[in-house]
Design an enzyme around this catalytic site. Structure first.
Site, PDB file in Angstrom:
ATOM      1  N   HIS A  87       0.966  -1.442   0.198  1.00 31.61           N
ATOM      2  CA  HIS A  87      -0.152  -0.007   0.230  1.00 31.61           C
ATOM      3  C   HIS A  87       0.930   1.633   0.106  1.00 31.61           C
ATOM      4  O   HIS A  87       0.794   2.077   0.419  1.00 31.61           O
ATOM      5  CB  HIS A  87      -1.007  -0.234   0.738  1.00 31.61           C
ATOM      6  CG  HIS A  87      -1.533  -1.173   1.298  1.00 31.61           C
ATOM      7  ND1 HIS A  87      -2.670  -1.110   0.701  1.00 31.61           N
ATOM      8  CD2 HIS A  87      -1.425  -1.543   1.639  1.00 31.61           C
ATOM      9  CE1 HIS A  87      -3.526  -2.395   0.818  1.00 31.61           C
ATOM     10  NE2 HIS A  87      -2.716  -2.838   1.749  1.00 31.61           N
ATOM     11  N   SER A  97     -10.856  -3.137 -40.181  1.00 31.03           N
ATOM     12  CA  SER A  97     -10.599  -2.384 -40.117  1.00 31.03           C
ATOM     13  C   SER A  97      -9.465  -1.520 -38.944  1.00 31.03           C
ATOM     14  O   SER A  97      -8.493  -1.147 -38.399  1.00 31.03           O
ATOM     15  CB  SER A  97     -11.526  -0.465 -39.771  1.00 31.03           C
ATOM     16  OG  SER A  97     -13.046  -1.307 -39.075  1.00 31.03           O
ATOM     17  N   SER A 102      14.170  18.359 -17.091  1.00 30.33           N
ATOM     18  CA  SER A 102      13.301  19.336 -17.251  1.00 30.33           C
ATOM     19  C   SER A 102      13.591  20.393 -18.431  1.00 30.33           C
ATOM     20  O   SER A 102      14.430  21.256 -17.937  1.00 30.33           O
ATOM     21  CB  SER A 102      12.143  19.556 -16.398  1.00 30.33           C
ATOM     22  OG  SER A 102      12.531  20.208 -15.994  1.00 30.33           O
ATOM     23  N   GLU A 152      -8.158  -4.890 -36.820  1.00 30.44           N
ATOM     24  CA  GLU A 152      -6.621  -4.709 -37.305  1.00 30.44           C
ATOM     25  C   GLU A 152      -5.874  -4.824 -37.948  1.00 30.44           C
ATOM     26  O   GLU A 152      -4.850  -4.500 -37.472  1.00 30.44           O
ATOM     27  CB  GLU A 152      -7.199  -6.797 -37.496  1.00 30.44           C
ATOM     28  CG  GLU A 152      -7.990  -7.461 -37.036  1.00 30.44           C
ATOM     29  CD  GLU A 152      -7.891  -8.710 -37.373  1.00 30.44           C
ATOM     30  OE1 GLU A 152      -8.033  -9.605 -36.731  1.00 30.44           O
ATOM     31  OE2 GLU A 152      -7.553  -9.101 -38.300  1.00 30.44           O
TER      32      GLU A 152
END
Length: 334
Positions: free
Chosen positions: A44, A210, A165, A212
């Site tokens: 958790h 279409s 960044s 696939e």
């Protein structure tokens, strides 16, 4: 068309397998290198009990092995051909022709078909790719969490000219792992579309066609790319044992609570009695900001059940590492 599609899927699938095998080799090399790097296990997202980083990576190795085996089975399943006519009855060519064509192409004749090969085969292929993608997503998510500033136990490789960044020069973001997690979402969606392609009308409609044209090449290419990129991350993953050790000590020994609980039950206390006793010690230690071991050694109630040496032994993290070598052997990394 389905016969030619089977050839394409077989060849592309083999290329995917090559990348997956290389990724598994990389995890199989990382796990032993970090086998004895003690860390905190989390459930958790919260500190649970000690583990080693190597055990995490050994789990990846085992999971990839299952994924590769599953994909190999599904790849074999789609390697089927048909030359059985408009509705699969061999009205104009005998089955022997189909058998000879498929033998020459290295395919297995579809035992029974309509105008197409049933799409459960293709759904299985897409499902296997989605599972592989989800496994890689799990590995990437683990790397992302371990790379968080407050954790700092592992980090993606970072190039000399790479920017973490555009706005904050100090950052090293786990961009490859994030990309892998994003691509896995596509794979899971494509898998659902593959399931939707199974129920065609009667002996065929083209509602699947279409779909696939997008999902089969995209899924195959995505897994190939993801495996290659993740392999580079795994091969060059930076590990910080000192941070793992720091995090392991953050709870000041509270993570030993289960060992005390089980031992007290073994000594004759009911589980409720043992739980209440250990919890009271743990909460007192937490509130006082002192080590769990110190609080346990001062507990008069605990002293009725355990000697000081037994308390120290139960508080030691060493018990959690006794069977690491056995686990490695069980996954083939002994």
């Amino acid at each position: 068309l389905d016969t030619s599609l089977a050839l394409q899927m077989r060849e592309a699938g083999r290329a995917v397998l090559d990348e997956l095998v290389e990724l598994r080799v990389a995890t199989g090399e990382l796990a032993p290198r970090t086998r004895d790097v003690a860390a905190i296990g989390r459930s958790h997202g919260v500190h649970a009990e000690p583990i080693t980083l190597g055990l995490k990576f050994a789990g990846w190795y085992a999971e990839l092995g299952r994924g590769i085996e599953r994909f190999e089975r599904e790849l074999e399943g789609v390697a089927t051909g048909k030359v059985s006519g408009a509705v699969g009855t061999f009205a104009h060519l005998p089955p022997e022709v189909e058998e000879k064509v498929c033998e020459r192409l290295g395919l297995t004749p579809e035992p029974i078909s309509t105008q197409v090969i049933a799409r459960d085969r293709h759904a299985g292929y897409l499902g296997a790719l989605a599972i592989l993608g989800s496994s890689m997503d799990r590995f990437a998510t683990e790397i992302r969490h371990l790379a968080r500033t407050e954790v700092g136990e592992a980090e993606e490789p970072f190039g000399k000219k790479q920017k973490g960044s555009s706005a904050m020069p100090h950052k090293r973001n786990p961009i490859v792992s994030e990309r892998i997690s994003g691509m896995a979402r596509l794979l899971r969606g494509y898998s659902v579309a593959g399931l939707e392609n199974i129920p065609l009308w009667h002996e065929r409609d083209i509602s699947h066609s279409s779909v696939e044209r997008v999902i089969l090449p995209d899924s195959t290419g995505l897994v190939h790319y993801m495996a290659r990129r993740l392999r580079n991350v795994v091969e060059n993953l930076r590990i910080f044992p000192e941070n793992a050790a720091r995090n392991l000590g953050l709870s000041a020994g509270l993570i030993a609570s289960q060992a005390f609980l089980l031992e007290l039950v073994e000594r004759g206390l009911t589980r409720e009695e043992a739980y209440e006793l250990v919890q009271s010690i743990a909460m007192a230690a937490r509130e006082a900001g002192r080590p769990f071991l110190d609080q346990a050694l001062e507990s008069t109630e605990l002293a009725k059940e355990l000697s000081p040496d037994e308390i120290r032994e139960l508080a030691s993290p060493d018990r959690h590492f006794r069977h690491v070598a056995t686990i490695f052997e069980r996954v083939g990394l002994g």
